[in-house]
Design an enzyme around this catalytic site. Structure first.
Site, PDB file in Angstrom:
ATOM      1  CB  SER A  79      17.007  88.407  61.438  1.00 46.15           C
ATOM      2  OG  SER A  79      17.910  88.169  60.376  1.00 46.15           O
ATOM      3  CG  HIS A  82      19.748  86.941  64.775  1.00 48.04           C
ATOM      4  ND1 HIS A  82      20.211  86.039  65.714  1.00 48.04           N
ATOM      5  CD2 HIS A  82      19.684  86.260  63.603  1.00 48.04           C
ATOM      6  CE1 HIS A  82      20.415  84.869  65.145  1.00 48.04           C
ATOM      7  NE2 HIS A  82      20.108  84.971  63.855  1.00 48.04           N
ATOM      8  CG  ASP A  96      20.436  85.443  60.245  1.00 48.59           C
ATOM      9  OD1 ASP A  96      20.730  84.541  61.046  1.00 48.59           O
ATOM     10  OD2 ASP A  96      19.324  85.987  60.214  1.00 48.59           O
ATOM     11  CG  MET A 149      23.332  83.381  55.294  1.00 47.94           C
ATOM     12  SD  MET A 149      21.809  83.465  54.316  1.00 47.94           S
ATOM     13  CE  MET A 149      20.590  83.573  55.621  1.00 47.94           C
ATOM     14  CG  HIS A 195      22.855  82.097  63.000  1.00 45.97           C
ATOM     15  ND1 HIS A 195      21.608  81.890  62.428  1.00 45.97           N
ATOM     16  CD2 HIS A 195      23.468  80.882  63.003  1.00 45.97           C
ATOM     17  CE1 HIS A 195      21.476  80.630  62.113  1.00 45.97           C
ATOM     18  NE2 HIS A 195      22.591  79.989  62.429  1.00 45.97           N
ATOM     19  CG  MET A 212      23.638  80.129  59.131  1.00 43.18           C
ATOM     20  SD  MET A 212      22.042  80.691  58.490  1.00 43.18           S
ATOM     21  CE  MET A 212      22.178  82.445  58.857  1.00 43.18           C
ATOM     22  CG  MET A 268      18.719  76.988  62.219  1.00 42.45           C
ATOM     23  SD  MET A 268      18.582  78.788  62.163  1.00 42.45           S
ATOM     24  CE  MET A 268      17.817  79.036  60.546  1.00 42.45           C
ATOM     25  CG  ASP A 328      16.788  82.572  62.927  1.00 40.14           C
ATOM     26  OD1 ASP A 328      15.838  83.104  62.329  1.00 40.14           O
ATOM     27  OD2 ASP A 328      17.979  82.757  62.609  1.00 40.14           O
TER      28      ASP A 328
END
Length: 245
Positions: A10, A35, A37, A39, A68, A70, A139, A175
């Site tokens: 990540s 990966h 992330d 947010m 991913h 979020m 998660m 993850d």
């Protein structure tokens, strides 16, 4: 045995001042996927980066970009992340009222579709979309911050989702707090794709990252399900033009 173990570092744990170099370093170090992330400070209590950053670092590697999201709402941004270079786009079951529609939209964009579940969300949330997904992301921390401790309560959920997947060609990703110390247990529960941030980006060179990735991979391999008890899911690969196949 399960499908080949995939290690997806990540980049949330990378040095953002030299993000392009960090991505190139983990590529050289043996990362299978990258990966990302994302947010939004709304769905989760933190803000990371958006589609423009992914677009900027996309040329630094040919590895799969595992994005991913979020964020909520998520549907209005799917096309932007697809165009930025995402190969796998994962949305949260909790992030919107129409999960099936979101997954259809991702696939219509020519991308692999994933669903992520927060620790308190039961596996039943994906029961009716299993035939629309390529990946389930469990998660094992509450999303929003890197460097959290692994929640062992999620191991049973991983096992139950593995059973739900059956012989479908769906990757089971985990993850949150993944280290060389718990990778075997995670793989034994049925996971074949491991996301690690802080545990990979320790040190300051590609050689350090390579040692960290290999340690996690070796630990995961020791926990793999014996041959004959798997669905032989193989890693997603990049074809021409950066498309997954």
């Amino acid at each position: 045995m399960t499908g080949e173990i995939v290690i997806a570092p990540s980049i949330l744990a990378a040095d953002f001042a030299r993000l392009g170099q960090e991505v190139a370093a983990i590529d050289t170090a043996g990362a299978d996927w990258i990966h990302c992330d994302v947010m939004d400070g709304h769905f989760v209590p933190n803000i990371s980066f958006g589609a423009d950053v992914i677009k900027a670092i996309r040329p630094t590697t040919k590895k799969i970009f595992d994005v991913h999201l979020m964020i909520a709402p998520v549907d209005p941004y799917l096309e932007a992340f697809a165009k930025a270079g995402a190969d796998v786009i994962t949305v949260h079951a909790e992030a919107g009222p129409h999960l099936d529609r979101s997954l259809q939209a991702i696939r219509a964009l020519g991308k692999k579709a994933g669903v992520s579940l927060c620790p308190a969300t039961p596996e039943s949330a994906i029961a009716y979309v299993l035939d629309r997904i390529d990946l389930v992301l469990v998660m094992t921390v509450n999303p929003g911050f890197g460097g959290q401790s692994f929640l062992e309560s999620q191991l049973e959920k991983i096992e139950r989702i593995k059973a739900m997947i059956g012989d479908r060609p769906i990757r089971l990703e985990v993850d949150g707090g993944i280290t060389r110390d718990n990778a075997a247990a995670v793989a034994a529960a049925g996971a074949d794709t491991l996301v690690a941030g802080s545990a990979v980006f320790r040190g300051n060179s590609a050689a350090d990252y390579a040692a960290n990735i290999q340690a996690i991979r070796t630990a995961a391999e020791t926990g793999r399900v014996p041959k004959g008890q798997d669905n032989a899911v193989q890693p997603m690969r990049l074809g021409e033009g950066g498309r997954t196949r």
